[in-house]
Design an enzyme around this catalytic site. Structure first.
Site, PDB file in Angstrom:
ATOM      1  N   GLY A 207       0.834  -1.194   0.000  1.00  0.00           N
ATOM      2  CA  GLY A 207       0.000   0.000   0.000  1.00  0.00           C
ATOM      3  C   GLY A 207       0.866   1.240   0.000  1.00  0.00           C
ATOM      4  O   GLY A 207       2.017   1.216  -0.454  1.00  0.00           O
ATOM      5  N   SER A 208       0.309   2.323   0.523  1.00  0.00           N
ATOM      6  CA  SER A 208       0.995   3.611   0.439  1.00  0.00           C
ATOM      7  C   SER A 208       2.072   3.746   1.511  1.00  0.00           C
ATOM      8  O   SER A 208       2.042   3.059   2.536  1.00  0.00           O
ATOM      9  CB  SER A 208      -0.035   4.732   0.622  1.00  0.00           C
ATOM     10  OG  SER A 208      -0.615   4.624   1.908  1.00  0.00           O
ATOM     11  N   THR A 211       0.518   4.705   5.058  1.00  0.00           N
ATOM     12  CA  THR A 211      -0.036   3.602   5.852  1.00  0.00           C
ATOM     13  C   THR A 211       1.086   2.662   6.275  1.00  0.00           C
ATOM     14  O   THR A 211       1.094   2.162   7.403  1.00  0.00           O
ATOM     15  CB  THR A 211      -1.101   2.826   5.056  1.00  0.00           C
ATOM     16  OG1 THR A 211      -2.012   3.755   4.471  1.00  0.00           O
ATOM     17  CG2 THR A 211      -1.868   1.878   5.942  1.00  0.00           C
ATOM     18  N   GLY A 212       2.035   2.415   5.391  1.00  0.00           N
ATOM     19  CA  GLY A 212       3.147   1.524   5.719  1.00  0.00           C
ATOM     20  C   GLY A 212       3.925   2.027   6.922  1.00  0.00           C
ATOM     21  O   GLY A 212       4.299   1.246   7.811  1.00  0.00           O
ATOM     22  N   GLU A 229       5.611  -3.205   0.988  1.00  0.00           N
ATOM     23  CA  GLU A 229       5.767  -2.921  -0.441  1.00  0.00           C
ATOM     24  C   GLU A 229       4.970  -1.661  -0.726  1.00  0.00           C
ATOM     25  O   GLU A 229       3.740  -1.678  -0.719  1.00  0.00           O
ATOM     26  CB  GLU A 229       5.257  -4.098  -1.278  1.00  0.00           C
ATOM     27  CG  GLU A 229       5.996  -5.374  -0.914  1.00  0.00           C
ATOM     28  CD  GLU A 229       6.188  -6.315  -2.088  1.00  0.00           C
ATOM     29  OE1 GLU A 229       5.412  -6.253  -3.038  1.00  0.00           O
ATOM     30  OE2 GLU A 229       7.140  -7.107  -2.031  1.00  0.00           O
ATOM     31  N   CYS A 263       2.083   0.352  -9.028  1.00  0.00           N
ATOM     32  CA  CYS A 263       3.197   0.785  -8.184  1.00  0.00           C
ATOM     33  C   CYS A 263       4.419   1.052  -9.042  1.00  0.00           C
ATOM     34  O   CYS A 263       5.235   1.900  -8.710  1.00  0.00           O
ATOM     35  CB  CYS A 263       3.504  -0.247  -7.116  1.00  0.00           C
ATOM     36  SG  CYS A 263       3.818  -1.877  -7.775  1.00  0.00           S
TER      37      CYS A 263
HETATM   38  P1  NAD Z   1      -3.401   2.348   1.322  1.00  0.00           P
HETATM   39  O1  NAD Z   1      -2.146   2.545   2.102  1.00  0.00           O
HETATM   40  O2  NAD Z   1      -4.417   3.425   1.343  1.00  0.00           O
HETATM   41  O3  NAD Z   1      -4.146   1.028   1.808  1.00  0.00           O
HETATM   42  C1  NAD Z   1      -3.520  -0.242   1.794  1.00  0.00           C
HETATM   43  C2  NAD Z   1      -4.201  -1.158   2.794  1.00  0.00           C
HETATM   44  O4  NAD Z   1      -3.974  -0.671   4.119  1.00  0.00           O
HETATM   45  C3  NAD Z   1      -5.716  -1.240   2.637  1.00  0.00           C
HETATM   46  O5  NAD Z   1      -6.103  -2.586   2.769  1.00  0.00           O
HETATM   47  C4  NAD Z   1      -6.233  -0.399   3.797  1.00  0.00           C
HETATM   48  O6  NAD Z   1      -7.519  -0.769   4.241  1.00  0.00           O
HETATM   49  C5  NAD Z   1      -5.195  -0.697   4.855  1.00  0.00           C
HETATM   50  N1  NAD Z   1      -5.087   0.290   5.931  1.00  0.00           N
HETATM   51  C6  NAD Z   1      -5.367   1.622   5.889  1.00  0.00           C
HETATM   52  N2  NAD Z   1      -5.119   2.190   7.088  1.00  0.00           N
HETATM   53  C7  NAD Z   1      -4.673   1.201   7.909  1.00  0.00           C
HETATM   54  C8  NAD Z   1      -4.238   1.168   9.272  1.00  0.00           C
HETATM   55  N3  NAD Z   1      -4.213   2.260  10.028  1.00  0.00           N
HETATM   56  N4  NAD Z   1      -3.834  -0.019   9.778  1.00  0.00           N
HETATM   57  C9  NAD Z   1      -3.833  -1.124   9.033  1.00  0.00           C
HETATM   58  N5  NAD Z   1      -4.239  -1.149   7.738  1.00  0.00           N
HETATM   59  C10 NAD Z   1      -4.649  -0.003   7.179  1.00  0.00           C
HETATM   60  O7  NAD Z   1      -2.928   2.041  -0.168  1.00  0.00           O
HETATM   61  P2  NAD Z   1      -3.830   1.726  -1.465  1.00  0.00           P
HETATM   62  O8  NAD Z   1      -4.497   2.975  -1.927  1.00  0.00           O
HETATM   63  O9  NAD Z   1      -4.672   0.533  -1.235  1.00  0.00           O
HETATM   64  O10 NAD Z   1      -2.717   1.293  -2.521  1.00  0.00           O
HETATM   65  C11 NAD Z   1      -2.018   2.206  -3.323  1.00  0.00           C
HETATM   66  C12 NAD Z   1      -0.570   2.274  -2.917  1.00  0.00           C
HETATM   67  O11 NAD Z   1      -0.008   0.968  -2.910  1.00  0.00           O
HETATM   68  C13 NAD Z   1       0.284   3.069  -3.877  1.00  0.00           C
HETATM   69  O12 NAD Z   1       1.174   3.883  -3.149  1.00  0.00           O
HETATM   70  C14 NAD Z   1       1.060   1.992  -4.641  1.00  0.00           C
HETATM   71  O13 NAD Z   1       2.268   2.427  -5.180  1.00  0.00           O
HETATM   72  C15 NAD Z   1       1.241   0.966  -3.579  1.00  0.00           C
HETATM   73  N6  NAD Z   1       1.518  -0.355  -4.147  1.00  0.00           N
HETATM   74  C16 NAD Z   1       2.775  -0.870  -4.027  1.00  0.00           C
HETATM   75  C17 NAD Z   1       3.089  -2.110  -4.595  1.00  0.00           C
HETATM   76  C18 NAD Z   1       4.467  -2.681  -4.487  1.00  0.00           C
HETATM   77  O14 NAD Z   1       4.642  -3.832  -4.844  1.00  0.00           O
HETATM   78  N7  NAD Z   1       5.469  -1.956  -4.025  1.00  0.00           N
HETATM   79  C19 NAD Z   1       2.091  -2.816  -5.263  1.00  0.00           C
HETATM   80  C20 NAD Z   1       0.817  -2.280  -5.365  1.00  0.00           C
HETATM   81  C21 NAD Z   1       0.542  -1.042  -4.792  1.00  0.00           C
END
Ligand code: NAD
Length: 458
Positions: A207-208, A211-212, A229, A263
């Site tokens: 994810g982003s 959040t990471g 990731e 990503c």
């Molecule tokens: P996001 O960070 O908004 O959400 C990702 C996940 O985290 C979701 O399931 C969400 O419900 C969960 N989440 C949100 N807040 C949380 C918390 N406080 N505690 C635990 N979990 C929580 O990201 P997104 O919009 O789903 O994805 C887009 C991002 O992912 C982009 O930045 C993209 O580059 C990245 N991405 C990276 C890869 C990679 O392999 N590096 C692959 C795909 C996407």
């Protein structure tokens, strides 16, 4: 009961209202996973592999309906949904083919009555919190090797790809993976946070960055295996000896495929001044040929923006860039709704004062910057807090090798872009994350080594 509404981003219609998890149900599911995991790990590997092979069969059998579900909840053009599902198959095959040698016991010393052996044990119960943009890819990069190596998985798909997450669970259960060994958790961020609070042995997140970082802080004191990731701001440099037309066509696809919501989308392009104008012309012409519209149409290339708030990010990046002197070559605005739509957008005369060249756009928006030569290109490519992928277009392999060796990125590309291989590790530098998936290392990620020191008596 808590519920999660699912909307189609292409028309704003609500397409489902799903029963959702809460803190209590997450804790109960985690406890059941803990109880179920040892028996799953004790099965012969061949039996776990047979489950995953049956899962693969289910994906092939249901491919069209799975593609439609993904397109309806994410706005991904239907041809790209099929491509993702078809692309999942060789990933599954890779894991099935490589898991035996990766987790086989290794005898590393055997002399004078002393034997040293490495055993690869499952981590135990792992959490997988995932993104929506490639839900089958990013989900299964974790789920398949985690299950094969004997872990139980608590899977929290994105709230924007939950129906796909539930389909993943349905097919795994139908294939023989016990319900408590693979569990889907339904909900948004708070359900992910509830998962983090459980006594898990590993947390695998896609994810982003924002959040990471929160997740890393949340588990820091518990020393669980953590993989993140995250996003990128992936650059490509087009040298003056490259074919501007061919490079433009390839990079336009790399920037705009999946409506730029990958990503590893190309997010910044640097072009040598000698071919800059020819490249921009060819690039804009290619992008103008991309058809936006109904994601269910076979003709559509630009689909919906999955998350409505991203439209504000795209508007702000374009306004900031234009305000600082960028030239808008095409697009630069929302498309009429209902639903979330943004025109494929190309800006030239950009520079690193602009947000567009610093922060992830995650949409069909790209900046093209003119550079004087290799040194400037490398400096600009490395002027980022991210480091997921980077590429170079040139017919000269030695030049490509020299340039790519200087770039800080987990994956580097010569004359290609926006590409992932199951055989290669997928990882990032800096704020693009820690840990990796895919490759044999991405199987080992779900195991911990146990060292055996064995002395024969006498
Ligand atoms: P996001 O960070 O908004 O959400 C990702 C996940 O985290 C979701 O399931 C969400 O419900 C969960 N989440 C949100 N807040 C949380 C918390 N406080 N505690 C635990 N979990 C929580 O990201 P997104 O919009 O789903 O994805 C887009 C991002 O992912 C982009 O930045 C993209 O580059 C990245 N991405 C990276 C890869 C990679 O392999 N590096 C692959 C795909 C996407």
């Amino acid at each position: 009961m808590t519920t999660l509404p699912i909307y189609n981003p292409a028309d704003g219609e609500r397409i489902a209202q799903l029963p959702a998890d809460d803190v209590t149900s997450v804790a109960a599911k985690a406890a059941r996973a803990r109880h179920a995991q040892p028996a799953w790990a004790a099965l012969p590997l061949a039996e776990r592999k047979a489950c995953i092979a049956r899962f693969r069969h289910g994906v092939v059998r249901d491919l069209e309906s799975l593609a439609v579900t993904m397109t309806r909840e994410t706005g991904k053009p239907i041809r790209m949904s099929r491509n993702e599902l078809n692309g999942l198959l060789p990933r599954i095959d890779f894991f099935l083919g490589m898991v035996d040698p990766v987790i086989a016991n290794e005898t590393v010393f055997d002399e004078g009555g002393m034997t040293e052996r490495i055993q690869h044990l499952p981590l135990g119960v792992v959490g997988n919190i995932s993104a929506w943009n490639y839900p089958w890819f990013v989900g299964c990069n974790v789920i398949i090797p985690a299950l094969l190596t004997g872990n139980a998985v608590l899977y929290k798909p994105s709230e924007y790809a939950t129906m796909t997450g539930l389909e993943t669970a349905r097919l795994l259960h139908e294939a023989g993976v016990p319900e408590d060994v693979f569990t889907c958790l339904v909900g948004a961020g708070p359900v992910g946070a509830a998962l983090l609070a459980q006594p898990i042995d590993g947390l695998f997140f896609t994810g982003s960055y924002a959040t990471g970082a929160r997740i890393a802080a949340g588990v820091a004191s518990r020393f669980v295996r953590l993989q993140l990731e995250l996003g990128g701001k992936d650059p490509t440099y087009v040298c003056e000896d490259a074919d501007p037309q061919a490079a433009a066509e390839s990079l336009a696809d790399g920037a705009m495929y999946n409506t730029g919501q990958s990503c590893c989308s190309v997010e910044r392009i640097y072009v040598h001044e000698k071919i800059h104008d020819a490249f921009v012309e060819a690039f804009v012409a290619t992008v103008k040929g991309f058809k936006a519209g109904d994601p269910m149409s076979e003709e559509t290339y630009i689909g919906a923006i999955t998350r409505a708030p991203q439209l504000d990010v795209l508007d702000a990046q374009v306004a900031d860039a234009v305000g600082k002197g960028a030239q808008l070559r095409t697009g630069g605005h929302r498309l009429p709704g209902p639903g979330n739509w943004y025109a494929a957008t190309v800006l030239s005369h950009v520079d690193h004062r602009m947000e567009l060249m610093k922060e992830e756009s995650f949409g069909p928006v790209i900046g093209i910057q003119k550079v004087a030569g290799d040194e400037e290109a490398v400096r600009l490519m490395n002027d980022t807090r991210y480091g997921l992928t980077a590429g170079v277009y040139t017919p000269d392999p030695a030049r490509a090798q020299a340039l790519l060796a200087q770039v800080n990125a987990g994956s580097v590309y010569w004359n290609c872009c926006d590409r992932v291989s199951p055989r290669l590790p997928w990882s990032g530098y800096g704020d693009s994350g820690i840990g990796l998936t895919l490759s044999t290392y991405g199987i080992q990620s779900f195991t911990r080594p146990k060292a055996w020191h064995l002395r024969q008596p006498g």
